[in-house]
Motif scaffolding. Sequence first.
Motif, short mmCIF file in Angstrom:
data_model
loop_
_atom_site.label_atom_id
_atom_site.label_comp_id
_atom_site.label_asym_id
_atom_site.label_seq_id
_atom_site.Cartn_x
_atom_site.Cartn_y
_atom_site.Cartn_z
N LEU A 18 -14.02 -1.79 3.50
CA LEU A 18 -14.30 -2.18 4.87
C LEU A 18 -15.65 -1.65 5.31
O LEU A 18 -16.02 -0.52 4.95
CB LEU A 18 -13.22 -1.64 5.81
CG LEU A 18 -11.78 -2.00 5.46
CD1 LEU A 18 -10.82 -1.22 6.35
CD2 LEU A 18 -11.56 -3.48 5.58
N LEU A 60 -9.63 5.65 10.39
CA LEU A 60 -9.21 4.36 9.86
C LEU A 60 -7.86 4.47 9.15
O LEU A 60 -6.98 3.62 9.33
CB LEU A 60 -10.28 3.84 8.89
CG LEU A 60 -10.09 2.43 8.39
CD1 LEU A 60 -10.02 1.44 9.54
CD2 LEU A 60 -11.20 2.07 7.44
N VAL A 64 -4.41 2.21 9.92
CA VAL A 64 -3.89 1.23 8.95
C VAL A 64 -2.52 1.70 8.47
O VAL A 64 -2.37 2.82 8.00
CB VAL A 64 -4.86 1.07 7.77
CG1 VAL A 64 -4.27 0.17 6.70
CG2 VAL A 64 -6.19 0.52 8.26
N ASP A 65 -1.54 0.81 8.57
CA ASP A 65 -0.18 1.14 8.18
C ASP A 65 0.29 0.13 7.13
O ASP A 65 0.37 -1.07 7.42
CB ASP A 65 0.72 1.08 9.41
CG ASP A 65 2.14 1.51 9.13
OD1 ASP A 65 2.52 1.67 7.96
OD2 ASP A 65 2.90 1.67 10.11
N ASP A 68 2.83 -2.53 8.05
CA ASP A 68 2.37 -3.73 8.74
C ASP A 68 2.02 -4.86 7.77
O ASP A 68 2.12 -6.04 8.12
CB ASP A 68 1.15 -3.43 9.61
CG ASP A 68 1.49 -2.54 10.80
OD1 ASP A 68 2.69 -2.46 11.16
OD2 ASP A 68 0.57 -1.93 11.35
N LEU A 69 1.60 -4.51 6.55
CA LEU A 69 1.24 -5.53 5.56
C LEU A 69 2.45 -6.32 5.07
O LEU A 69 2.32 -7.48 4.70
CB LEU A 69 0.55 -4.88 4.36
CG LEU A 69 -0.79 -4.22 4.61
CD1 LEU A 69 -1.25 -3.50 3.35
CD2 LEU A 69 -1.82 -5.24 5.05
N TRP A 83 -1.23 5.88 1.24
CA TRP A 83 -2.56 5.32 1.34
C TRP A 83 -3.52 6.41 1.74
O TRP A 83 -3.12 7.45 2.24
CB TRP A 83 -2.60 4.15 2.33
CG TRP A 83 -2.36 4.48 3.76
CD1 TRP A 83 -3.30 4.59 4.75
CD2 TRP A 83 -1.11 4.76 4.40
NE1 TRP A 83 -2.72 4.90 5.95
CE2 TRP A 83 -1.37 5.02 5.77
CE3 TRP A 83 0.20 4.83 3.96
CZ2 TRP A 83 -0.37 5.32 6.68
CZ3 TRP A 83 1.20 5.14 4.87
CH2 TRP A 83 0.90 5.37 6.21
N SER A 85 -8.05 6.98 2.61
CA SER A 85 -9.35 6.34 2.82
C SER A 85 -10.43 7.37 2.56
O SER A 85 -10.20 8.57 2.68
CB SER A 85 -9.46 5.78 4.23
OG SER A 85 -9.41 6.81 5.18
#
Length: 115
Positions: A18, A60, A64-65, A68-69, A83, A85
């Motif tokens: 990103l 970030l 981001v979860d 949710d994906l 996860w 980052s």
Amino acid sequence: MSTPETSRFVRLRVELVLEVEDAAEVTKAALSRIAGDPDLPADERAQSEVAVTEDTAEALAYLVDPFDLVSEVPGIELQQASWSSEPISYDPDSPDWDLDEDDDQRDDEEEGGIG
């Protein structure tokens, strides 16, 4: 192709790169999410606020979860997620960023060898 030997569990690997165009907005959104979490204990809230303020990548990651994906995918239940980052150097023209490279290597390993 469902046999008794086939596992019902699937590991889904997703890698995203990103571009953060406005770090302040990312931090602000993360702080807002932290403030709105009624289940977050005060000591964890303070640690999270410091982390997302000092590091945009942490902010970030807080936003981001993985749930949710997949939350809207029928017929599955998320069993485990992790996860992270990190800030990176990114050159989209570099061959180092060939996203299919890992897939090709895994395919070779599954076929019994590399090459």
